[in-house]
Design an enzyme around this catalytic site. Structure first.
Site, PDB file in Angstrom:
ATOM      1  N   PRO A 131      77.404  80.004   2.068  1.00 38.37           N
ATOM      2  CA  PRO A 131      76.266  79.186   2.500  1.00 38.37           C
ATOM      3  C   PRO A 131      76.604  78.291   3.695  1.00 38.37           C
ATOM      4  O   PRO A 131      75.760  78.053   4.543  1.00 38.37           O
ATOM      5  CB  PRO A 131      75.946  78.353   1.259  1.00 38.37           C
ATOM      6  N   PHE A 159      74.490  86.462   0.986  1.00 40.71           N
ATOM      7  CA  PHE A 159      74.077  87.623   1.797  1.00 40.71           C
ATOM      8  C   PHE A 159      75.018  88.808   1.597  1.00 40.71           C
ATOM      9  O   PHE A 159      75.297  89.536   2.561  1.00 40.71           O
ATOM     10  CB  PHE A 159      74.048  87.279   3.292  1.00 40.71           C
ATOM     11  N   GLU A 239      83.730  98.178  11.602  1.00 40.65           N
ATOM     12  CA  GLU A 239      82.441  97.874  10.960  1.00 40.65           C
ATOM     13  C   GLU A 239      81.332  97.863  12.016  1.00 40.65           C
ATOM     14  O   GLU A 239      80.268  98.466  11.840  1.00 40.65           O
ATOM     15  CB  GLU A 239      82.530  96.522  10.258  1.00 40.65           C
ATOM     16  N   GLY A 360      76.801  91.678  10.349  1.00 44.63           N
ATOM     17  CA  GLY A 360      77.988  92.259  10.997  1.00 44.63           C
ATOM     18  C   GLY A 360      78.420  91.451  12.209  1.00 44.63           C
ATOM     19  O   GLY A 360      79.160  91.935  13.060  1.00 44.63           O
ATOM     20  N   GLU A 364      74.951  86.669  19.458  1.00 38.87           N
ATOM     21  CA  GLU A 364      75.598  85.562  20.166  1.00 38.87           C
ATOM     22  C   GLU A 364      77.110  85.642  19.987  1.00 38.87           C
ATOM     23  O   GLU A 364      77.874  85.402  20.933  1.00 38.87           O
ATOM     24  CB  GLU A 364      75.068  84.206  19.659  1.00 38.87           C
TER      25      GLU A 364
END
Ligand SMILES: Cc1cc2nc3c(=O)[nH]c(=O)nc-3n(C[C@H](O)[C@H](O)[C@H](O)COP(=O)(O)OP(=O)(O)OC[C@H]3O[C@@H](n4cnc5c(N)ncnc54)[C@H](O)[C@@H]3O)c2cc1C
Length: 387
Positions: A131, A159, A239, A360, A364
């Site tokens: 968080p 998430f 990834e 991922g 920015e």
């Protein structure tokens, strides 16, 4: 497929995968989107076919193949399946969680977690975000304190893809001054999970995880204690490349759907694909797609040859994410009002694409990495000594 980068074997693999996706995945996407989860049976079948462990050594049940097979898999699942949600489930398991087990897992971890991950019996997730620590991963607060042969883990993650229905989480924890990657079984005492309600990619489950005094054997530490930050930075390049490849596949799917639709839809007495404004839009999109597809294949090839391609992976993640959003917007426009109806997959793609420049690593942050390499001559070095 470009023969510069792909062999006959890669192409044969693509064909068999395409048959699997058409039969086992595409027909079920709408149902999985409604249910908010992917059927575990199909993940097991994918495991049985070898699709979940393409690059894993054969002694751990994998196929022992090169990265170009993974490139085929990520693009094909996105293109033929047409669901960024399903692609997220597969990528989070095979390229986020499993990467750590492959690259730095001990023989114990490989037997206990990698083998059942390859077969699809265990589904993995990667827990970095918290968080109060997303882009700024060094700020994470989850702690793992050594107590004899165990770590005691306290904290939370948010998430986390595959965190609700998955079996384990490769979790970034603070151990003293550094960060370490530790595998937590998600059915352990002290773990609680809640499912998050998302705007898109609804068939991919996303969880908030809370760890309260969770006891984990020290054998579940991946690699060396305190090296987790470097492992994360290293794994993120592959990834991001797999995410970019999936973007290429999703864009192909959106373009093909649109080409079909505009050839069938009529207005003012002719097919709408005869209007120059639409033809030119298609020409622009197809040109941009081809350029990024070639760059993506080239980067995959370099990675498959052992090159460290942090800059290229970051560029691909940045730009294919933007292009995907632009493309689904423009394609939806060509569907007129039908594009806004649930019945047409282009509407779902529009909704799903929005997360791609966020997860991922945000756009920015991609620009931060690229500018550090280009402006400051920063050299990102490989972190793994392969086990
Ligand atoms: C559907 C979904 C699935 C996900 N799956 C996973 C998963 O499986 N595992 C996992 O660990 N995480 C996962 N994430 C988390 C994701 O990686 C983070 O949301 C992302 O890294 C951004 O972190 P944040 O949300 O905390 O945003 P913040 O870091 O708070 O950023 C907020 C805004 O500030 C900008 N910003 C932050 N720092 C800078 C800077 N230095 N310069 C310029 N701008 C900056 C960001 O770009 C963004 O626009 C997932 C997220 C979503 C939405």
């Amino acid at each position: 497929m470009d023969k510069l980068f792909y062999t006959e074997e890669h192409i044969l693999f693509r064909d068999s995968l395409r048959d699997f996706v058409k039969a086992e995945i595409t027909p079920h996407i709408t149902k999985w989107e409604e249910e908010g989860k992917v059927d575990r049976g199909v993940l097991k079948k994918a495991g049985e076919m070898g699709f979940l462990g393409l690059e894993v050594d054969e002694k751990y049940g994998g196929m022992g193949l090169d990265f170009m097979y993974s490139a085929v898999l990520c693009e094909e699942i996105a293109q033929t399946g047409g669901s960024p949600g399903f692609s997220t489930v597969i990528a989070s398991h095979s390229y986020l969680a499993m990467n750590y087990l492959v690259n730095a897992g001990s023989p114990f971890i490989k037997e206990k977690y990698l083998v059942p991950s390859v077969s699809g019996e265990k589904i993995g997730s990667l827990g970095m975000t918290e968080p109060f620590a997303g882009s700024d991963l060094r700020a994470l607060r989850t702690t793992a304190k050594r107590d004899g042969d165990f770590y005691i883990i306290d904290g939370s993650k948010t998430f986390i893809s595959n965190g609700y229905y998955g079996d384990y989480c490769v979790t970034a924890c603070k151990t003293g001054e550094g960060i370490s990657m530790i595998i937590i079984d998600l059915d352990s005492e002290g773990v609680s999970r809640s499912k998050l309600d998302k705007v898109g990619i609804r068939c991919s489950d996303t969880a908030e995880l809370a760890f309260n005094n969770v006891k984990v054997p020290v054998e579940n530490l991946i690699g060396e204690e305190g090296k987790g930050f470097y492992y994360m930075m290293e794994s993120l390049q592959e990834e991001r490349l797999t995410l970019a490849i999936a973007n290429i596949g999703t864009m192909r799917y959106a373009l093909d759907l649109t080409l079909q639709y505009i050839s069938e839809r009529k207005a003012f007495g002719k097919s709408i694909n005869q209007f120059q404004v639409l033809r030119h839009k298609i020409a622009e999109l197809e040109t941009e797609w081809s350029a990024w597809k070639t760059f993506s294949d080239h980067t995959s090839y370099k990675l498959s040859q052992g090159e460290h391609v942090v800059k290229e992976c970051s560029m691909l993640k940045l730009k294919t994410s933007d292009l995907l959003n632009k493309m689904v917007y423009d394609c939806l426009q060509m569907f007129g009002g039908y594009g806004f109806m649930e019945e047409y997959p282009i509407g779902r793609l529009h909704r799903d694409a929005r997360v791609i420049p966020i997860y991922g690593g945000t756009s920015e942050i991609m620009k931060e990495i690229i500018s550090k390499i280009v402006v400051d001559n920063k050299n990102y070095k490989p972190a793994y000594k392969k086990v």
